[in-house]
Write an enzyme that holds these catalytic residues in place. Structure first.
Site, PDB file in Angstrom:
ATOM      1  N   SER A 264       0.855  -1.190   0.000  1.00  0.00           N
ATOM      2  CA  SER A 264       0.000   0.000   0.000  1.00  0.00           C
ATOM      3  C   SER A 264       0.890   1.239   0.000  1.00  0.00           C
ATOM      4  O   SER A 264       2.116   1.132  -0.002  1.00  0.00           O
ATOM      5  CB  SER A 264      -0.885  -0.001   1.238  1.00  0.00           C
ATOM      6  N   LYS A 265       0.240   2.396   0.044  1.00  0.00           N
ATOM      7  CA  LYS A 265       0.978   3.667   0.013  1.00  0.00           C
ATOM      8  C   LYS A 265       2.017   3.752   1.128  1.00  0.00           C
ATOM      9  O   LYS A 265       3.046   4.379   0.966  1.00  0.00           O
ATOM     10  CB  LYS A 265       0.005   4.839   0.137  1.00  0.00           C
ATOM     11  N   ARG A 266       1.722   3.110   2.245  1.00  0.00           N
ATOM     12  CA  ARG A 266       2.666   3.122   3.366  1.00  0.00           C
ATOM     13  C   ARG A 266       4.058   2.655   2.936  1.00  0.00           C
ATOM     14  O   ARG A 266       5.057   3.039   3.509  1.00  0.00           O
ATOM     15  CB  ARG A 266       2.199   2.137   4.445  1.00  0.00           C
TER      16      ARG A 266
END
Ligand code: GLU
Length: 520
Positions: A264-266
């Protein structure tokens, strides 16, 4: 409970039709692009068709910018579709929002045959039901309260305008299907309950519209992310209720971050547009994405789209999650950058230098083409050819196009900004630095303009470096070459002083050496 015998029809290579069916509710990200890539390769390998379908039934969340981003991203990657919203085809329209009449027809059929029914339960009622089921340890599912309302009752409630949805009467049984990647997959649909397939006749939901479209568009293989695997039994049963044949299924493993949770963006950039902006090349991303969950079973790491079409196969895709490793992407990108002819690479790098306001394009008087570039800080005009020289001495080091700014900005500055400490090699004193720089300056000023090239510069500077070391009673060329290189670049690491000086030219090289001497 009966077992469903899911018959999958045999497909000849020429009949292969696969689709990439993104919902335009977000930007094209790595997971989606990988799904598109695998579908594309599969279609090409089997002489089939690759269809792009935009699943925009969720009008609130679907946005034009996202659709545009998806189309642009695929084009940039070189993934071309044979049928799609922009080019049409024999099975269009290819945007779900334009296919409502088709869905309506099938919804009415299911309702008429009693395979679907109207449900009037309110949100509160459903929530209470859910809470209750969980409290007695049951998986939450619709209990079927509205499943047996009489026709008259339904009619009455509809005419009163009571809010309703349409539910599919889910046959309670075991659904088994053969996933081309995972093998036999089994689901017990009695745990699912009657799912909502449409808000009303004009607003179908995903599991329904996808079944209708896959059938109407003659899709032979559904290849998608593993996150959809729990939808497959629902879709198979809806297909059966509608009397449709079943496509074959293949669910691609999830992409995981280095910490083994879903990517994910993390974990950093995931949007394709972001990789593009950072300066990853499409060839590198294609090569990288193909290896997310697949390998050729050999040591070979470099694969172009064409060679993937030859060698890629679903049966070498792993079932477990594919871990994303940015170092691998950087390695591949560096490789493809070095493969790119320097003129082409320069063209790709220029926008980053312009964006950083280091250079500016100079248009011809009719503003038809760019005839050169201007160094913003000095007003000096430079040619495209000059820029290729700069790029060529950094090609080996470049891992992403965006790094060109950080690596070469000193070429475009009037005066360099660095700490004088940086000029110091090992234990040199300021006096010694000054001495070494002055010697270099003196020798270089003697070189004629027409002899100002890398070889000559190297010959002169190395010879002088040896003399300086002897004079300072030390060992090594660094006592001259280091301060000279820093004086020219202002950086702790860079290309060699010979390469840099050659490109800077005599005048700027001497000026920078003098500036460094004055600074001490
Ligand atoms: N529209 C779905 C999504 O974007 C894909 C549906 C499918 O591949 O079946 O997740």
């Amino acid at each position: 409970m009966t077992e469903s015998k899911t018959e999958f029809r045999f497909v000849k290579p020429g009949e292969v039709r696969v689709r990439f069916a993104p919902s335009p509710t977000g930007f094209l990200h790595l997971g989606l692009a990988r799904t598109a890539l695998v579908n594309y390769i599969f279609a090409r390998k089997n002489e089939g068709k690759f269809i792009l379908r935009i699943e925009d039934t969720d009008i609130e969340r679907s946005k034009e910018v996202f659709e545009k981003d998806i189309l642009e991203g695929l084009k940039w990657l070189g993934i071309k579709w044979d049928e799609g919203p922009d080019i049409g085809g024999n099975y269009g329209p290819y945007r779900q929002s334009q296919r409502r009449a088709i869905y309506k027809k099938y919804l009415e059929k299911l309702l008429k045959e009693g395979k679907a029914y109207y449900c009037f339960c309110s949100k509160e009622e459903l929530e209470a039901e859910r809470q209750y089921q969980m409290s007695i340890g049951q998986p939450p599912h619709y209990s079927g309260r509205c499943a047996s309302l009489s026709k008259e009752e339904v009619k009455r409630r509809l005419s009163e305008g009571k809010p309703s949805v349409i539910r599919f009467r889910m046959p309670s049984r075991k659904v088994v299907f053969n996933d081309l990647i995972r093998g036999g997959v089994e689901f017990d649909t009695s745990l699912i309950g009657d799912i909502v397939i449409a808000k009303d006749l004009d607003n179908p939901l995903y599991n329904f519209s996808v079944v209708v479209d896959d059938f109407e568009m003659k899709i032979s293989h559904v290849i998608r992310g593993e996150d959809h695997i729990s939808n497959t039994p629902k879709q198979i049963l809806i297909q059966e209720a509608l009397g449709f044949s079943h496509p074959a299924y293949a669910h691609l493993p999830l992409i995981l971050g280095p910490d083994r949770t879903k990517l994910s963006k993390r974990h950093g950039a995931v949007a394709i547009a972001e990789y593009r902006k950072e300066g990853y090349l499409p060839q590198a991303l294609i090569n990288f994405m193909a290896f997310l969950g697949w390998n050729p079973g050999t040591e070979r790491e470099i694969y172009s789209l064409n060679s993937l079409i030859k060698d890629f196969s679903l049966d070498r895709i792993q079932k477990s999650g594919a871990v994303f490793n940015i170092k691998r992407l950087d390695f591949l990108n560096g490789f493809y950058i070095r493969q790119t002819p320097v003129e082409k690479l320069t063209e790709l790098c220029i926008p980053y230098l312009v964006e950083e306001k280091l250079i500016e394009p100079v248009w011809n008087s009719e503003k038809l083409y760019v005839e050169g570039y201007k160094i913003v800080a000095t007003g000096e005009t430079i040619s495209f050819n000059y820029l290729t020289k700069i790029v060529s001495i950094y090609r080996e080091r470049l891992k992403k196009l965006s790094e060109i700014v950080e690596l070469t900005d000193f070429f475009f500055k009037e005066k360099l900004d660095y700490e004088k400490q940086l000029l110091k090699w090992r234990e040199m004193s300021e006096r010694e630095i000054k001495y070494a720089l002055a010697r270099a300056e003196k020798q270089l000023s003697r070189i004629e303009e027409e002899n100002w090239d890398r070889e000559k510069l190297q010959e002169i500077l190395v010879r002088e470096a040896e003399k300086v070391a002897e004079k300072l009673k030390r060992e090594g060329r660094g006592y001259l070459l280091w301060p000279v290189r820093v004086a020219l670049t202002g950086k702790a690491t860079s290309a060699s002083p010979f390469e840099v000086a050659e490109v800077l030219g005599k005048e700027k090289t001497l000026r920078r050496l003098r500036q460094a001497i004055e600074m001490i």
